[in-house]
Scaffold this motif. Structure first.
Motif, PDB file in Angstrom:
ATOM      1  N   LYS A  14      51.632  43.101  42.942  1.00 29.89           N
ATOM      2  CA  LYS A  14      50.114  42.762  42.771  1.00 29.89           C
ATOM      3  C   LYS A  14      49.232  43.816  43.338  1.00 29.89           C
ATOM      4  N   LEU A  15      49.646  44.337  44.472  1.00 36.51           N
ATOM      5  CA  LEU A  15      48.743  45.441  45.339  1.00 36.51           C
ATOM      6  C   LEU A  15      49.478  46.632  45.255  1.00 36.51           C
ATOM      7  N   SER A  16      50.034  47.060  44.198  1.00 36.62           N
ATOM      8  CA  SER A  16      50.583  48.307  43.967  1.00 36.62           C
ATOM      9  C   SER A  16      49.499  49.364  43.888  1.00 36.62           C
ATOM     10  N   GLN A  17      49.853  50.511  44.099  1.00 35.36           N
ATOM     11  CA  GLN A  17      48.630  51.752  44.294  1.00 35.36           C
ATOM     12  C   GLN A  17      48.348  52.008  42.678  1.00 35.36           C
ATOM     13  N   ARG A  18      49.070  51.438  41.615  1.00 37.39           N
ATOM     14  CA  ARG A  18      48.562  51.707  40.366  1.00 37.39           C
ATOM     15  C   ARG A  18      47.448  50.558  39.967  1.00 37.39           C
ATOM     16  N   PHE A  19      47.333  49.584  40.799  1.00 37.22           N
ATOM     17  CA  PHE A  19      46.163  48.433  40.537  1.00 37.22           C
ATOM     18  C   PHE A  19      45.073  48.670  41.355  1.00 37.22           C
ATOM     19  N   ILE A  20      45.211  49.538  42.193  1.00 43.47           N
ATOM     20  CA  ILE A  20      44.049  49.493  43.143  1.00 43.47           C
ATOM     21  C   ILE A  20      42.530  49.727  42.622  1.00 43.47           C
ATOM     22  N   GLU A  21      42.423  50.876  41.843  1.00 39.94           N
ATOM     23  CA  GLU A  21      41.303  51.021  40.983  1.00 39.94           C
ATOM     24  C   GLU A  21      40.822  49.923  40.260  1.00 39.94           C
ATOM     25  N   SER A  22      41.511  49.136  39.368  1.00 42.45           N
ATOM     26  CA  SER A  22      41.143  47.980  38.774  1.00 42.45           C
ATOM     27  C   SER A  22      40.705  46.848  39.512  1.00 42.45           C
ATOM     28  N   LEU A  23      41.552  46.614  40.638  1.00 43.40           N
ATOM     29  CA  LEU A  23      41.231  45.432  41.662  1.00 43.40           C
ATOM     30  C   LEU A  23      39.839  46.026  42.147  1.00 43.40           C
ATOM     31  N   ASP A  24      39.387  46.871  42.698  1.00 40.60           N
ATOM     32  CA  ASP A  24      38.182  47.433  43.231  1.00 40.60           C
ATOM     33  C   ASP A  24      37.061  47.259  42.211  1.00 40.60           C
ATOM     34  N   ARG A  25      37.408  47.515  41.109  1.00 35.37           N
ATOM     35  CA  ARG A  25      36.268  47.410  39.873  1.00 35.37           C
ATOM     36  C   ARG A  25      36.231  45.880  39.690  1.00 35.37           C
ATOM     37  N   ARG A  26      37.168  44.965  39.653  1.00 36.76           N
ATOM     38  CA  ARG A  26      36.897  43.634  39.501  1.00 36.76           C
ATOM     39  C   ARG A  26      36.249  42.907  40.557  1.00 36.76           C
ATOM     40  N   HIS A  27      36.454  43.519  41.863  1.00 42.01           N
ATOM     41  CA  HIS A  27      35.835  43.099  42.929  1.00 42.01           C
ATOM     42  C   HIS A  27      34.226  43.313  43.045  1.00 42.01           C
ATOM     43  N   VAL A  28      33.921  44.751  42.566  1.00 38.26           N
ATOM     44  CA  VAL A  28      32.504  44.956  42.456  1.00 38.26           C
ATOM     45  C   VAL A  28      31.702  44.250  41.482  1.00 38.26           C
ATOM     46  N   GLU A  29      32.471  43.854  40.085  1.00 41.03           N
ATOM     47  CA  GLU A  29      31.744  43.047  39.053  1.00 41.03           C
ATOM     48  C   GLU A  29      31.506  41.671  39.465  1.00 41.03           C
ATOM     49  N   MET A  30      32.394  41.082  40.624  1.00 39.71           N
ATOM     50  CA  MET A  30      32.322  39.951  41.116  1.00 39.71           C
ATOM     51  C   MET A  30      31.106  39.590  41.894  1.00 39.71           C
ATOM     52  N   VAL A  31      30.691  40.572  42.745  1.00 42.42           N
ATOM     53  CA  VAL A  31      29.480  40.656  43.581  1.00 42.42           C
ATOM     54  C   VAL A  31      28.153  40.659  42.897  1.00 42.42           C
ATOM     55  N   PRO A  32      27.265  39.658  43.110  1.00 42.00           N
ATOM     56  CA  PRO A  32      25.821  39.734  42.510  1.00 42.00           C
ATOM     57  C   PRO A  32      25.150  40.932  42.920  1.00 42.00           C
ATOM     58  N   GLY A  33      24.195  41.373  42.047  1.00 38.93           N
ATOM     59  CA  GLY A  33      23.405  42.468  42.274  1.00 38.93           C
ATOM     60  C   GLY A  33      22.704  42.521  43.367  1.00 38.93           C
ATOM     61  N   TRP A  34      21.846  41.358  43.829  1.00 40.45           N
ATOM     62  CA  TRP A  34      21.165  41.509  44.715  1.00 40.45           C
ATOM     63  C   TRP A  34      22.183  41.484  46.420  1.00 40.45           C
ATOM     64  N   LEU A  35      23.223  41.111  46.254  1.00 40.77           N
ATOM     65  CA  LEU A  35      23.973  41.140  47.409  1.00 40.77           C
ATOM     66  C   LEU A  35      24.539  42.433  47.423  1.00 40.77           C
ATOM     67  N   SER A  36      24.860  43.169  46.314  1.00 41.06           N
ATOM     68  CA  SER A  36      25.515  44.587  46.413  1.00 41.06           C
ATOM     69  C   SER A  36      24.478  45.585  47.058  1.00 41.06           C
ATOM     70  N   LYS A  37      23.285  45.299  46.828  1.00 37.91           N
ATOM     71  CA  LYS A  37      22.326  46.373  47.410  1.00 37.91           C
ATOM     72  C   LYS A  37      22.147  46.187  48.962  1.00 37.91           C
ATOM     73  N   LEU A  38      22.741  45.262  49.663  1.00 41.33           N
ATOM     74  CA  LEU A  38      22.642  45.254  50.946  1.00 41.33           C
ATOM     75  C   LEU A  38      23.697  46.069  51.843  1.00 41.33           C
ATOM     76  N   THR A  39      24.521  46.722  51.027  1.00 37.14           N
ATOM     77  CA  THR A  39      25.307  47.797  51.527  1.00 37.14           C
ATOM     78  C   THR A  39      25.418  48.960  51.196  1.00 37.14           C
ATOM     79  N   CYS A  40      24.132  49.339  50.376  1.00 36.87           N
ATOM     80  CA  CYS A  40      24.163  50.539  49.710  1.00 36.87           C
ATOM     81  C   CYS A  40      22.490  51.191  49.859  1.00 36.87           C
ATOM     82  N   LYS A  41      21.738  50.689  50.789  1.00 37.22           N
ATOM     83  CA  LYS A  41      20.443  51.035  51.083  1.00 37.22           C
ATOM     84  C   LYS A  41      20.288  52.109  52.088  1.00 37.22           C
TER      85      LYS A  41
END
Length: 268
Positions: free
Chosen positions: A98-125
């Motif tokens: 499940k944590l193979s290299q071919r799945f890393i990009e899709s896992l990262d994208r899924r994690h980003v979509e699960m984070v609320p917008g107001w919370l994602s701004k806390l790490t990119c300001k």
């Protein structure tokens, strides 16, 4: 030359034909032995398999896994090299982790979509440049002259027809600093810029020379309110002191989407 009366062929030709007959027989015998050995080799695995299964074990195809063979086709049952997907290389290719290299990009994208917008701004300001939004100047004196300038003298020094300070603090000293500093706060960033370029390096009262630089507005708020310097680097989304976030980085602020013209003011 002698000639045979029956066939009319020379005697030497008949002698050569008789000499080649044993060689042909030897070649035929060697081929027969090779075919027989090949047949014995092909029958040997079946015999060994029968010997192993004679004790009541479930018969299995050679090189196949030890599982129920009831669902195999006739072709798979008769195959001597079938592995039914059991090879390690096939498993790595068709059944990756499940944590193979071919799945890393899709896992990262899924994690980003699960984070609320107001919370994602806390790490990119990112931190803004001081000269674009700072409204406070930090005044540094020479050694031994930090206590010679009063608040009124410093306020009069930074007052002109175009700008004037809103608040002045002198004699501020931190435990690890040997020299005290003064802070001059203006109402706008434009007034702070003009004072920075016009008043840097000149004498103030009894002080022979001063050094004027921009300072962080959150630091000015801590100095104004008498809050000690934090022992860790604070995030850009946090208030000047405390553990609370600025209004625009809270869940309520994210829903209201109130635009902010200054990274620190208004204080909420």
């Amino acid at each position: 030359m002698a000639v045979s009366a029956m066939s009319g062929a020379p005697c030497s030709t008949r002698i050569k034909r008789r000499a080649t007959r044993p060689v042909t027989l030897l070649v035929a015998a060697a081929v027969a032995l090779a075919v027989g050995a090949a047949v014995q080799l092909l029958r040997a695995p079946e015999a060994s398999g029968a010997a192993f299964t004679s004790a009541g074990l479930v018969p299995r195809v050679l090189l196949s896994r030890r599982h129920d063979l009831g669902g195999l086709t006739d072709c798979e049952r008769g195959s001597l090299v079938v592995m039914h997907g059991g090879a390690s290389r096939q498993g790595k290719l068709y059944r990756p982790k499940k944590l193979s290299q071919r799945f890393i990009e899709s896992l990262d994208r899924r994690h980003v979509e699960m984070v609320p917008g107001w919370l994602s701004k806390l790490t990119c300001k990112p931190e803004a440049t001081l000269d674009k939004w700072s409204q406070t100047l930090k005044v540094t004196f020479l050694e031994g002259e930090d206590e010679l300038v009063t608040e009124d003298e410093l306020k009069a020094h930074f007052t002109t027809k175009e700008y004037a300070p809103e608040a002045v603090i002198v004699g501020h000293k931190v435990p690890n600093d040997k020299t005290a500093h003064a802070y001059v706060h203006f109402s706008t960033n434009e007034a702070c810029k003009k004072a920075r370029y016009e008043k840097d390096g000149g004498p103030v009262g009894k002080a022979t020379e001063v050094k004027v630089v921009y300072t962080d507005e959150k630091k000015w708020i801590r100095v104004r309110d008498g809050v000690a310097k934090p022992s860790f680097k604070r995030a850009a989304w946090m208030k000047a002191y405390g553990n609370q976030a600025q209004y625009e980085f809270t869940e309520e602020g994210w829903k209201n989407q109130i635009p902010r013209e200054h990274p620190v003011y208004p204080e909420e």
